[in-house]
Design an enzyme around this catalytic site. Structure first.
Site, PDB file in Angstrom:
ATOM      1  CG  ASP A  24      -1.632   1.239   1.505  1.00  0.00           C
ATOM      2  OD1 ASP A  24      -1.852   1.993   0.530  1.00  0.00           O
ATOM      3  OD2 ASP A  24      -1.989   1.476   2.678  1.00  0.00           O
ATOM      4  CG  ASP A  28      -5.813   3.485   0.345  1.00  0.00           C
ATOM      5  OD1 ASP A  28      -4.969   2.561   0.436  1.00  0.00           O
ATOM      6  OD2 ASP A  28      -6.528   3.653  -0.665  1.00  0.00           O
ATOM      7  CG  ASP A  32      -1.237   1.581  -3.738  1.00  0.00           C
ATOM      8  OD1 ASP A  32      -0.042   1.282  -3.903  1.00  0.00           O
ATOM      9  OD2 ASP A  32      -1.648   2.243  -2.760  1.00  0.00           O
ATOM     10  CG  ASP A 203     -12.036 -15.329 -13.135  1.00  0.00           C
ATOM     11  OD1 ASP A 203     -11.404 -15.767 -12.170  1.00  0.00           O
ATOM     12  OD2 ASP A 203     -13.280 -15.106 -13.104  1.00  0.00           O
ATOM     13  CD  GLU A 267     -10.171 -19.864 -11.792  1.00  0.00           C
ATOM     14  OE1 GLU A 267     -10.394 -20.173 -10.614  1.00  0.00           O
ATOM     15  OE2 GLU A 267     -11.069 -19.396 -12.510  1.00  0.00           O
TER      16      GLU A 267
END
Ligand code: NOJ
Length: 529
Positions: A24, A28, A32, A203, A267
């Protein structure tokens, strides 16, 4: 033997970053893209060849990125497109390729396509999703159940039809029979390839195409897998349809039109090795496909040997198996396989890194991170919300443990991390300085793999060994032996030198015929000429 530059991934170690939990940078409490950039040095030092980034595209996060509202932009909570461009450029300079995660089975309910589609039965986007009339009794059109439990259909009051969702109602399934959907994804794929993305993890690759007639699934029997029995039915008509391979081959053609060719990793969350291997086609579909049945195997020599041999014996010629022990959907292997025993976790890591094919590590595997206990109040995963305490994926998604300091080296901000920290005494900073740590072991085996062609690329052959020992030869001169039992064991007929042992005090030891292994010990031996 030099690796084929067009198949940089074939013998490499790749690494999954779950961006919300990796690093991070803006403080926050949520990881990211700038955080990933900040930690590239760690990945370069570790020696991985590529990163699979779990979704970074725009998402309302009903399923934390796996509900995509815009396939061409970055979610503001994770950064910007230019952050992603910078990440790709910086990683490339370090010899690390970036794979994105693409979610083609379904969008988010907030995607503009679905918003349009649901407005009327004759909207031009109507057929982009799977809509059907209620059955005679007003209920769902067929008996399909969602992977996340409950009916796979939701009635939409505006038009009086049901839409299909094989996951959450917030994740409407696209209709892959529609040519415009296929064209739209061709463009999305090219858009990212043109930006320098090296490939995609796809996915739910196995579910994209559904039975055109939406036939009912047959009931599961006591012979079927645990998952199917839980579901109460065999996903015969909403999964693994033969026509899905046409879409994958079409994508492969696009991948091959780039230089070097781009990579697709399916996947393929299916129950049987045979079903995974179908996704390689004749070597003309996805180059890699996740071997979930292997990951779900118990950490027992006989079960593992059976699954590995089956994979090796039926994978199409020239294709590459995938070995992985953890990801953001599976309990971490140091917990699930090793029950929290660090010695067994080291053995499992050595196995993952020494089998023939591509190894995917999940962030934290390299330090032996275990699952984090999550209380009911802390649950965020929709599966956990529904099934706590029996199921839920938050325990394997807690923040990466970079240091033992407050904030865990994960966040410099005052904000609480989005999921709680696990035990910060297990962390990268400490392990980096310990020659005996799991992290050092991981790095050393990766670098051995890069240095020894037999270990990286040599054929796999099972070796005779005591029941609790998994032993195999790689190529001409490498033997790997892993004692997963609770008694000392010996593997006979081995002459050479231990190049790396989970018990590091044995590195360099000469073996003159018998390789003895204490319980929960694994060794890589370079055979004498
Ligand atoms: C597989 C992803 O890995 C998982 O996290 C997600 O919930 C489902 N697909 C649905 O997209």
């Amino acid at each position: 033997m030099a690796d084929d530059p067009n198949a940089w991934w074939r013998e490499g170690v790749l690494y999954q970053v779950y961006p919300r939990s990796f690093m991070d940078a803006d403080g926050d409490g949520v990881g990211d893209l700038r955080g990933v950039i900040d930690r590239l040095e760690h990945l370069q030092w570790l020696g991985v060849r590529g990163i699979w980034l779990s979704p970074v595209t725009v998402s309302p996060n009903a399923d934390f990125g796996y509900d995509c509202a815009n396939y061409r932009d970055v979610d503001p909570s994770l950064g910007t497109l230019s952050d992603l461009d910078e990440l790709i450029a910086d990683a490339t300079r370090r010899g690390i390729r970036i794979l994105l995660d693409i979610v083609p089975n379904h969008t988010s309910i907030d995607h503009a396509w679905f918003k349009e589609s649901r407005t009327s039965r004759d909207n031009p986007k109507r057929d982009w999703f799977v809509w059907a009339d209620p059955s005679a009794d007003g209920g769902p059109p067929n008996n399909w159940v969602s992977t996340f439990g409950g009916p796979a259909w939701t009635l939409d009051a505006t038009t009086g039809q049901y839409y299909l969702h094989n996951f959450l109602p917030e994740q409407p399934d696209l209709n892959w029979w529609n040519e415009e959907v296929r064209d739209a994804f061709d463009d999305i794929i090219r858009y990212w390839f043109d930006r320098g993305v090296a490939g995609f993890r796809v996915d739910v690759a196995h579910m994209m195409v559904k039975d055109a007639e939406l036939r009912d699934n047959p009931p599961a029997t006591s012979e079927d897998s645990f998952m199917d029995q839980m579901r109460g039915q065999l996903p015969l008509y909403n999964s693994c349809r033969p026509e899905v391979h046409d879409v994958h081959r079409r994508w492969r053609t696009i991948a091959e039109s780039y230089s070097p060719p781009r990579l697709f990793v399916g996947e393929t969350f299916v129950g049987k090795v045979e079903d995974v291997l179908a996704f390689y086609g004749d070597g003309d579909a996805f180059q890699l496909n996740f071997n979930i049945p292997f990951a779900e195997c118990p950490l027992e020599a006989t079960a593992l040997r059976t699954t590995i041999e089956l994979t090796e014996s039926i994978i199409p010629v020239g294709c590459t198996p995938v070995w992985t022990g953890s990801n953001h959907d599976l309990s971490r292997f140091p917990t699930r396989w090793a029950g929290g025993d660090p010695l067994l976790a080291r053995c499992a890591l050595m196995m993952l890194l020494t089998l023939r094919g591509t190894c995917f590590l999940y962030e934290g595997d390299e330090i032996g991170m275990v699952d984090t206990e999550i209380t009911r109040e802390q649950v965020l995963d929709p599966v956990g919300i529904k099934f706590f305490p029996y199921a839920g994926r938050d325990p394997e998604r807690t923040p990466m443990q970079w240091s033992g300091e407050p904030g865990g080296g994960f966040t410099a901000g005052a904000a609480e991390p989005w999921l709680p920290f696990g035990d910060l005494s297990c962390n990268v900073a400490d392990q980096r300085h310990e020659s005996d740590s799991m992290l050092s072991l991981c790095r050393d085996v990766i670098s051995l793999r890069e240095a020894l062609p037999d270990l990286r690329a040599g054929a796999y052959v099972s070796l005779d060994s005591p029941t609790d020992v998994l032993a195999y030869r790689r190529g001409e001169r490498i033997v790997v032996a892993i004692n997963l039992g609770t008694e000392p064991e010996a593997v006979e007929g081995i002459r050479g030198e231990i190049r790396c042992c989970t018990d590091r005090s044995r590195d360099g030891e000469k073996i003159e015929g018998v390789l003895s292994l204490a319980p929960s010990t694994a060794a890589i031996v370079l055979l004498a000429r």
